[in-house]
Design a protein around this motif. Sequence first.
Motif, PDB file in Angstrom:
ATOM      1  N   ASP A   2      -4.169 -33.274  36.466  1.00 10.64           N
ATOM      2  CA  ASP A   2      -3.981 -34.378  35.531  1.00 10.64           C
ATOM      3  C   ASP A   2      -5.337 -34.796  34.994  1.00 10.64           C
ATOM      4  O   ASP A   2      -6.379 -34.528  35.599  1.00 10.64           O
ATOM      5  CB  ASP A   2      -3.225 -35.550  36.156  1.00 10.64           C
ATOM      6  N   PHE A  10      -5.714 -40.479  25.494  1.00 14.26           N
ATOM      7  CA  PHE A  10      -4.921 -39.278  25.725  1.00 14.26           C
ATOM      8  C   PHE A  10      -4.842 -38.964  27.216  1.00 14.26           C
ATOM      9  O   PHE A  10      -5.733 -39.303  27.994  1.00 14.26           O
ATOM     10  CB  PHE A  10      -5.541 -38.071  24.991  1.00 14.26           C
ATOM     11  N   ALA A  43       2.693 -31.535  30.071  1.00 15.64           N
ATOM     12  CA  ALA A  43       2.936 -32.842  29.467  1.00 15.64           C
ATOM     13  C   ALA A  43       1.639 -33.353  28.852  1.00 15.64           C
ATOM     14  O   ALA A  43       0.628 -33.480  29.553  1.00 15.64           O
ATOM     15  CB  ALA A  43       3.455 -33.833  30.503  1.00 15.64           C
ATOM     16  N   TYR A  45       0.094 -36.546  26.377  1.00 14.34           N
ATOM     17  CA  TYR A  45       0.395 -37.908  25.933  1.00 14.34           C
ATOM     18  C   TYR A  45      -0.711 -38.373  24.998  1.00 14.34           C
ATOM     19  O   TYR A  45      -1.877 -38.061  25.207  1.00 14.34           O
ATOM     20  CB  TYR A  45       0.459 -38.864  27.129  1.00 14.34           C
ATOM     21  N   LYS A  50       3.026 -36.256  21.466  1.00 15.84           N
ATOM     22  CA  LYS A  50       3.513 -36.316  22.836  1.00 15.84           C
ATOM     23  C   LYS A  50       4.393 -35.091  23.049  1.00 15.84           C
ATOM     24  O   LYS A  50       5.383 -34.901  22.326  1.00 15.84           O
ATOM     25  CB  LYS A  50       4.293 -37.607  23.080  1.00 15.84           C
ATOM     26  N   ARG A  51       4.037 -34.275  24.005  1.00 10.58           N
ATOM     27  CA  ARG A  51       4.762 -33.033  24.238  1.00 10.58           C
ATOM     28  C   ARG A  51       5.117 -32.917  25.716  1.00 10.58           C
ATOM     29  O   ARG A  51       4.338 -33.304  26.594  1.00 10.58           O
ATOM     30  CB  ARG A  51       3.923 -31.816  23.830  1.00 10.58           C
ATOM     31  N   TRP A  52       6.289 -32.328  25.977  1.00 10.46           N
ATOM     32  CA  TRP A  52       6.747 -32.119  27.358  1.00 10.46           C
ATOM     33  C   TRP A  52       7.529 -30.816  27.400  1.00 10.46           C
ATOM     34  O   TRP A  52       8.481 -30.626  26.637  1.00 10.46           O
ATOM     35  CB  TRP A  52       7.634 -33.270  27.802  1.00 10.46           C
ATOM     36  N   GLU A 237       0.621 -48.219  30.477  1.00 10.39           N
ATOM     37  CA  GLU A 237       1.516 -47.403  29.652  1.00 10.39           C
ATOM     38  C   GLU A 237       2.368 -46.543  30.568  1.00 10.39           C
ATOM     39  O   GLU A 237       1.877 -46.006  31.572  1.00 10.39           O
ATOM     40  CB  GLU A 237       0.706 -46.508  28.709  1.00 10.39           C
ATOM     41  N   LEU A 239       4.092 -43.115  30.844  1.00  9.76           N
ATOM     42  CA  LEU A 239       3.980 -41.817  30.188  1.00  9.76           C
ATOM     43  C   LEU A 239       5.258 -40.994  30.309  1.00  9.76           C
ATOM     44  O   LEU A 239       5.665 -40.324  29.365  1.00  9.76           O
ATOM     45  CB  LEU A 239       2.807 -41.036  30.793  1.00  9.76           C
ATOM     46  N   GLU A 240       5.857 -41.002  31.497  1.00  6.84           N
ATOM     47  CA  GLU A 240       7.116 -40.302  31.735  1.00  6.84           C
ATOM     48  C   GLU A 240       8.063 -41.265  32.434  1.00  6.84           C
ATOM     49  O   GLU A 240       7.675 -41.971  33.366  1.00  6.84           O
ATOM     50  CB  GLU A 240       6.915 -39.061  32.617  1.00  6.84           C
ATOM     51  N   SER A 248       2.697 -43.057  35.059  1.00  4.73           N
ATOM     52  CA  SER A 248       2.184 -44.211  34.331  1.00  4.73           C
ATOM     53  C   SER A 248       0.662 -44.238  34.372  1.00  4.73           C
ATOM     54  O   SER A 248       0.035 -43.627  35.246  1.00  4.73           O
ATOM     55  CB  SER A 248       2.710 -45.515  34.949  1.00  4.73           C
TER      56      SER A 248
END
Length: 289
Positions: A2, A10, A43, A45, A50-52, A237, A239-240, A248
């Motif tokens: 991560d 980001f 993932a 952000y 935003k892509r997953w 925030e 995130l998922e 988060s």
Amino acid sequence: MDALSADGAFGLTLIGFVGSVFSPYYRLAGRRDPEDHVALNVAFYGPRAKRWTMTERRRPALSRDPRTLSIGPSTMHWDGAGLTVDIDEVSPLVPYRVKGRVRLYPEAVVNHPVVLDGEGRHCWWPIAPCARVEVDLEKPDLSWSGSGYFDFNTGEVPLEQSFRRWNWCRASVADGTAVLYDLVDREGQDCSLAIRFDPATGVADFAPPPPAALKRSFWHMHRSTRSEAAAGARVVETLEDSPFYARSVVATRLLGRDVTAMHESLDLDRFARPLVQAMLPFRMPRRFV
């Protein structure tokens, strides 16, 4: 892996699975053949994209050796100086392409795993808890750099057989990285880990700060962390957000400093519910060829 960008705008998470622990297909197959259930979870952000993605693949899509893990068109490679991830994936439901390279440069390396449960069936290995990350994507067109983290988990039995839930948190602090792990096992016993990783002085435990509740997610997921601040901690925030998992960005205070941290909450009782299992294939498609 991560990472958070230096400006905080980001973030990313990358997870290579051999035996996809959250896969409904792997669960239905009795979790007997992990190499037939592999995936790269990607993932990203941020304000512009935003892509997953998490496409599960079968054994022919897997290639691995001590330095390389290839799953379909994507590859993770450790060359001794760093980890390179070449990504070529497609998101589910709305098919967005995710293509590019992420490079992680360790600033500290840990040479041993940590046992997470009393039976010694689950281990966590924070291989590079302090790292610098560079992101260079072609699709979407995006580049940034920031602080990162790289770890490895292994288990001999399903997670839900050993644990009810956990909260995990990783923050960059002065001279290194702090990681918090709060786990609840099947018997309701708590286990709390608070570890500081310093590139200059090594690894050291520290006293876990007091618990700090966080705002529940849209799916009403319980989230908590720890904080030295009297006001506790807060979610910056989400995130998922899913019925059993939330990732988060949180603001908290650790080791005498206000920090922004990557945080995750996992509820394995929720994960095991039949309704949740029925929802997962829409988020995690499986390629049969």
